[in-house]
Enzyme design. Structure first.
Site, PDB file in Angstrom:
ATOM      1  N   LYS A 108      24.830  77.114  10.734  1.00  0.00           N
ATOM      2  CA  LYS A 108      23.119  77.720  11.227  1.00  0.00           C
ATOM      3  C   LYS A 108      24.244  79.377  11.049  1.00  0.00           C
ATOM      4  O   LYS A 108      22.954  80.376  10.276  1.00  0.00           O
ATOM      5  CB  LYS A 108      23.477  77.145  11.941  1.00  0.00           C
ATOM      6  CG  LYS A 108      22.074  76.404  11.946  1.00  0.00           C
ATOM      7  CD  LYS A 108      21.270  75.196  13.292  1.00  0.00           C
ATOM      8  CE  LYS A 108      21.212  74.017  13.206  1.00  0.00           C
ATOM      9  NZ  LYS A 108      20.842  73.582  13.876  1.00  0.00           N
ATOM     10  N   GLN A 157      21.141  74.475  20.289  1.00  0.00           N
ATOM     11  CA  GLN A 157      21.494  73.199  20.078  1.00  0.00           C
ATOM     12  C   GLN A 157      21.739  71.905  20.878  1.00  0.00           C
ATOM     13  O   GLN A 157      21.820  71.886  21.814  1.00  0.00           O
ATOM     14  CB  GLN A 157      22.165  73.298  19.558  1.00  0.00           C
ATOM     15  CG  GLN A 157      23.319  71.934  18.469  1.00  0.00           C
ATOM     16  CD  GLN A 157      22.718  72.035  17.481  1.00  0.00           C
ATOM     17  OE1 GLN A 157      22.265  72.802  17.048  1.00  0.00           O
ATOM     18  NE2 GLN A 157      22.557  70.982  16.619  1.00  0.00           N
ATOM     19  N   ASP A 164      13.139  76.789  15.891  1.00  0.00           N
ATOM     20  CA  ASP A 164      13.243  75.105  16.189  1.00  0.00           C
ATOM     21  C   ASP A 164      11.599  73.890  16.097  1.00  0.00           C
ATOM     22  O   ASP A 164      11.237  72.822  16.007  1.00  0.00           O
ATOM     23  CB  ASP A 164      13.857  74.411  17.258  1.00  0.00           C
ATOM     24  CG  ASP A 164      15.541  73.616  16.603  1.00  0.00           C
ATOM     25  OD1 ASP A 164      15.381  73.581  15.999  1.00  0.00           O
ATOM     26  OD2 ASP A 164      16.089  74.122  18.093  1.00  0.00           O
TER      27      ASP A 164
HETATM   28  N1  GUN Z   1      20.202  68.495  17.133  1.00  0.00           N
HETATM   29  C1  GUN Z   1      20.084  67.631  15.584  1.00  0.00           C
HETATM   30  N2  GUN Z   1      19.246  68.979  15.426  1.00  0.00           N
HETATM   31  C2  GUN Z   1      18.778  69.553  15.723  1.00  0.00           C
HETATM   32  C3  GUN Z   1      18.154  70.956  15.408  1.00  0.00           C
HETATM   33  O1  GUN Z   1      17.740  70.811  14.210  1.00  0.00           O
HETATM   34  N3  GUN Z   1      17.828  71.649  16.210  1.00  0.00           N
HETATM   35  C4  GUN Z   1      18.202  71.489  17.316  1.00  0.00           C
HETATM   36  N4  GUN Z   1      17.971  72.640  18.522  1.00  0.00           N
HETATM   37  N5  GUN Z   1      19.347  70.787  17.453  1.00  0.00           N
HETATM   38  C5  GUN Z   1      20.024  69.644  17.305  1.00  0.00           C
END
Ligand code: GUN
Length: 292
Positions: free
Chosen positions: A52, A96, A119
């Protein structure tokens, strides 16, 4: 054999548009900023936030990557979130998931400024997804799956979409998104999960089957009807001594046998994953615009 749906190529199309939008913002002196926060050292999570951060940089965004120790307390993490909420150079914040067990994830999500919640996990954004409010944030994986289907000209409207999995990150928001009343949705949605009875009967009735249960190679050819479209959300690490890393990635779908029956299928890696990141970038640009 099924058509392969190339998530990397479709993500590239998204970036063509995003690059133009970002250039326009920058010409007005505005740089969208994204903060990605990792608590602890889960190797998969670390790999995700690295991707990311890398993509943000490639697009010329202002990228902040916070890697906090596994011992970080709830109040320490809350303090960092509040700092990012106040930081005018940051338009998107992602913490995350999953965090270590001393962290109350719900409380962290609620502490996010919903206008920076790229998110789409904050209750205010969940409510906006339910009511289809255009200024809300939809979680990146569901949004990426919808875009993947639309760009691949796979008709969602009127189709029976069966979603395997009911998580807050994928299954639930995806069901809400694809049942919305608009031309890129209008699906008949069934959500099945580990406790569903007669699972094969349900999945075999799918025009579009979306596997998001987090179990390696769970979906077999017996789950799939001839000509169905298969979207594999799973990213599972399985041991593989022949691979230099000692593992390889497989999806929730037993690819080889299912590909023989399906009309189209997403690979792992290179299917949904790149789209999730593209939608995070897209949500960050949207957040930036909306905060102006
Ligand atoms: N863990 C797995 N997928 C995601 C996501 O799209 N966002 C976040 N913050 N954590 C994740």
């Amino acid at each position: 054999m099924a058509n392969l749906i190339d998530g990397r190529a479709i993500a590239e199309k998204v970036y063509v548009d995003l690059r133009r939008e970002i250039a326009e913002l920058k010409s007005n002196g505005i740089t969208p900023g994204l903060a990605v926060v990792l608590v602890g050292d889960n190797p998969a999570s670390r790999a995700y936030i690295r991707s990311k951060d890398k993509m943000s940089r490639e697009l010329g965004l202002h990228s902040v990557k916070l890697e906090l120790p596994a011992s970080t307390t709830q109040s320490e993490l809350l303090a960092r979130v509040e700092e990012l909420n106040r930081d005018p150079a940051i338009h998107g914040i992602l913490v995350q998931s999953p965090p270590p067990k001393q962290i109350d994830e719900t409380a962290i999500v609620q502490a996010l400024d919903p206008r920076k919640d790229v998110d789409g996990f904050h209750p205010a954004n969940v409510a906006k997804l339910v009511s289809a409010a255009a200024d809300g944030f939809v979680p990146c994986t569901p949004l990426g799956i919808q875009r993947l289907l639309v760009e691949s000209k796979i008709g969602i409207s009127g189709a029976h979409v069966v979603i395997l999995g009911r998580s807050m990150i994928v299954g639930k928001p995806l069901a809400l998104l694809l049942m919305q009343k608009n031309k890129n949705a209008d699906a008949t949605v069934t959500v099945a999960h580990s406790r569903s009875r007669n699972l094969e009967e349900i999945t075999r009735s799918a025009d579009i089957l979306i596997a998001a249960i987090g179990r390696a190679n769970f979906v077999k050819s017996g789950h799939v009807r001839d000509g169905a479209v298969i979207v594999d959300v799973g990213i599972n690490r399985i041991e593989d001594a022949t691979n230099e890393r000692g593992y390889r990635l497989v999806g929730d779908v037993a690819f080889d046998e299912v590909a023989k029956k399906a009309a189209a299928i997403t690979p792992v890696p290179g299917g949904v994953g790149p789209m999730t990141i593209a939608m995070l970038m897209s949500n960050t640009v949207k957040a930036c615009r909306q905060l102006l």
